[in-house]
Structure formats: C-alpha cells, structure tokens
Design a protein around this motif. Structure first.
Motif, short mmCIF file in Angstrom:
data_model
loop_
_atom_site.label_atom_id
_atom_site.label_comp_id
_atom_site.label_asym_id
_atom_site.label_seq_id
_atom_site.Cartn_x
_atom_site.Cartn_y
_atom_site.Cartn_z
N LYS A 159 0.83 -1.20 0.00
CA LYS A 159 0.00 0.00 0.00
C LYS A 159 0.86 1.26 0.00
CE LYS A 159 -3.70 2.27 2.58
NZ LYS A 159 -4.58 2.21 3.80
N SER A 160 1.93 1.26 0.80
CA SER A 160 2.83 2.42 0.85
C SER A 160 3.50 2.67 -0.49
CB SER A 160 3.89 2.21 1.94
OG SER A 160 3.30 2.07 3.22
N LEU A 161 3.95 1.61 -1.14
CA LEU A 161 4.60 1.75 -2.44
C LEU A 161 3.62 2.26 -3.50
CD1 LEU A 161 6.84 -1.45 -2.55
CD2 LEU A 161 7.60 0.92 -2.35
N ALA A 162 2.38 1.82 -3.40
CA ALA A 162 1.36 2.29 -4.35
C ALA A 162 1.12 3.79 -4.17
CB ALA A 162 0.06 1.51 -4.16
N GLU A 163 1.05 4.24 -2.92
CA GLU A 163 0.86 5.67 -2.64
C GLU A 163 2.06 6.49 -3.11
OE1 GLU A 163 0.16 5.78 1.52
OE2 GLU A 163 -1.93 5.10 1.38
N ILE A 164 3.26 5.97 -2.88
CA ILE A 164 4.48 6.67 -3.31
C ILE A 164 4.52 6.77 -4.84
CG2 ILE A 164 6.99 6.46 -3.44
CD1 ILE A 164 6.95 5.41 -0.60
N LYS A 165 4.12 5.72 -5.52
CA LYS A 165 4.11 5.73 -6.98
C LYS A 165 3.21 6.84 -7.51
CE LYS A 165 3.30 2.82 -11.02
NZ LYS A 165 2.47 3.86 -11.68
#
Length: 279
Positions: free
Chosen positions: A139-145
């Motif tokens: 989820k964090s990586l998706a938000e950062i992307k």
C-alpha cells in the motif's frame, strides 16, 4: 402376461429373494426400495463424540466418515480456537487433520481431548504479521508511486519550458527537489522482499533520475541568471560612463564661458602720501 411360475415369484411364493423385487406400474420388475434400511444406514454413519477441552466437554454430532480436520472446524465456534491452533488426541495419540474418524476407529460415544498447539499458533501469528506487513508495504509503495507520478509531471513541465527557452523560477526547482528528497527518505525506510523489493527499487531509480534532471535545470537557470547579471552590470557601467563624460563636458564649457566673460570695472582708488593733519 406373466407365467404362473413368474407370478408366484412376484407374489412371494416359491422365491426366497422376493423381498428384493417389486412390480412397478407398467409391468416392470425392479429391486425393491427399503426406506428403513436407508434410514438405518444414515443413522449409523452419524455419530456423537465427546471432546474435552480444559474443564469443558463438548458433544459434537458428525459423520463417521469425516476427517479430524472437519471435526476441528466444528470445534472452532464452541471453543474459540483457530483450526490451526487445535491438537486432537484420541487414544493417547495426536491425530492428523487429514486422517478419517472411521479409519482411526472413532465410534459413537468416543472421547477425544482437545489441546492448544502453541507452536502452530506461533507460526500462524508470525505468518499473519508477515502478511499484514507485506500488505502495508504494498500500500505504501502504491501511494508513493502516485506521488512520484505527480512530481514527474511537474519536472517534465519545467524541462519543456527550459528546452523552449522560457524562464525558469529557481524556487520552483528547489521546491520540487525537496519533495523528491522527502520521497527518497520515505523509500529508504521501506523494506520488502521479492516483488515488493523490485517495486521499491524502481521508485528509487525514478526519484533519483528526476532529481538529476532538476539539478541540470538549476545549473542552467543559474547560468542564465549570472549572464543576465553580467549584462546588467555592463549596461550600468556604460550608462555611468556616459553620465561622467557628460559632466566633464559641462565643466569644460563652463570654464570656457568664464574665460570669455569680460572683467568687471570697479571704481578707481587714488592712493596719496599726504597725510591730513589735525591741530
């Protein structure tokens, strides 16, 4: 329709297996259905077992052909134990979830003991935490992307303006660089394995690339700014020189003008050596 001997067989005379046949409408002879036999076989396949858990006893009604794993599922609600945390003991032996009750000779009224499998519980909890951590990282990586995509659009806009010779505000470059640096710090705090590790590495590469682009744009903006300052200094020096030359020209003209002016005539003064005497 039927011979005398055949009729006697159907009516129950002269045949010991007559109970297994019956005459259907239309004259068809078939095997006789015995509902009582089916009911008896069904009742025999369902058994009641007593399961002791701690100081409590639970009576479970289950098929004798069921597995111990199915019995564990039925014990989940009354005991509150997860299926993977249960350990069933029958005749002083732990039973595998895949083995069957009838094979283990569990009968109606048999007694079993339910224990907590602490090792299995620990493994399950660790796996649950691991899954939750993976989901959080994903989820964090998706938000950062999503955030990096937005910043990338702004970087592309500045780059396009610079290539077209437009003016670039250094403050905009500094703001974008700071946002990308904060994103890079956030990525450094994320740890992942497998696919998540590759996703993190990809976002780090993207952020670093955008920062390098902004550094080049900043250098170009500073070069243009320095060039403009030099040009302004030159223009200021030229204007200052013209002003000084103008002042010098005016001073020379004033001096020439003073030379050309005639001297003023003052009244004549008569000097004498005769002194006036007084009595």
């Amino acid at each position: 329709m039927f011979s005398r001997g055949r009729r006697s067989d159907i009516s129950g005379h002269g045949n010991t297996n007559v109970a297994e046949l019956e005459l259907r409408p239309g004259g068809m002879v078939v095997q006789k259905r015995d509902s009582d036999v089916n009911q008896n076989s069904t009742s025999k396949s369902t058994i009641k077992v007593n399961v002791k858990y701690g100081s409590s006893y639970h009576q479970i009604q289950i098929s004798s052909h069921a597995s111990f794993g199915e019995l564990k599922k039925m014990l989940t609600e009354p005991t509150g134990l997860h299926v993977q945390d249960q350990k069933l003991i029958f005749k002083k032996k732990e039973r595998n979830s895949k083995s069957y009750l009838d094979v283990a000779r569990v009968k109606d009224g048999s007694k079993l003991v339910l224990l907590v499998d602490f090792e299995s519980r620990e493994r399950r909890i660790l796996e649950t935490l691991k899954i939750a951590k993976r989901e959080k990282t994903s989820k964090s990586l998706a938000e950062i992307k999503v955030e990096v995509d937005k910043l990338a659009e702004k970087v592309a806009t500045l780059e396009a303006a610079a290539s077209e010779g437009g003016a670039i505000v250094e403050l905009d470059i500094e703001t974008l660089t700071e946002n990308l640096m904060r994103t890079l710090i956030t990525l450094d705090e994320i740890f992942g394995e497998g696919e998540l590790k590759l996703q993190r590495r990809e976002q780090v590469r993207r952020v670093q690339k955008h920062i390098e682009t902004l550094d080049m744009l900043m250098a170009k903006a500073k070069s243009v700014s320095l060039k403009n300052e030099v040009n302004m200094a030159r223009e200021s020096k030229v204007h200052s020189g013209d002003h000084v030359r103008g002042r010098r020209g005016n001073s020379a003209a004033e001096r020439n003008h003073k030379k050309q002016q005639p001297l003023k005539h003052f009244d004549s003064v008569v000097m004498t050596t005769k002194w006036e005497t007084f009595d």
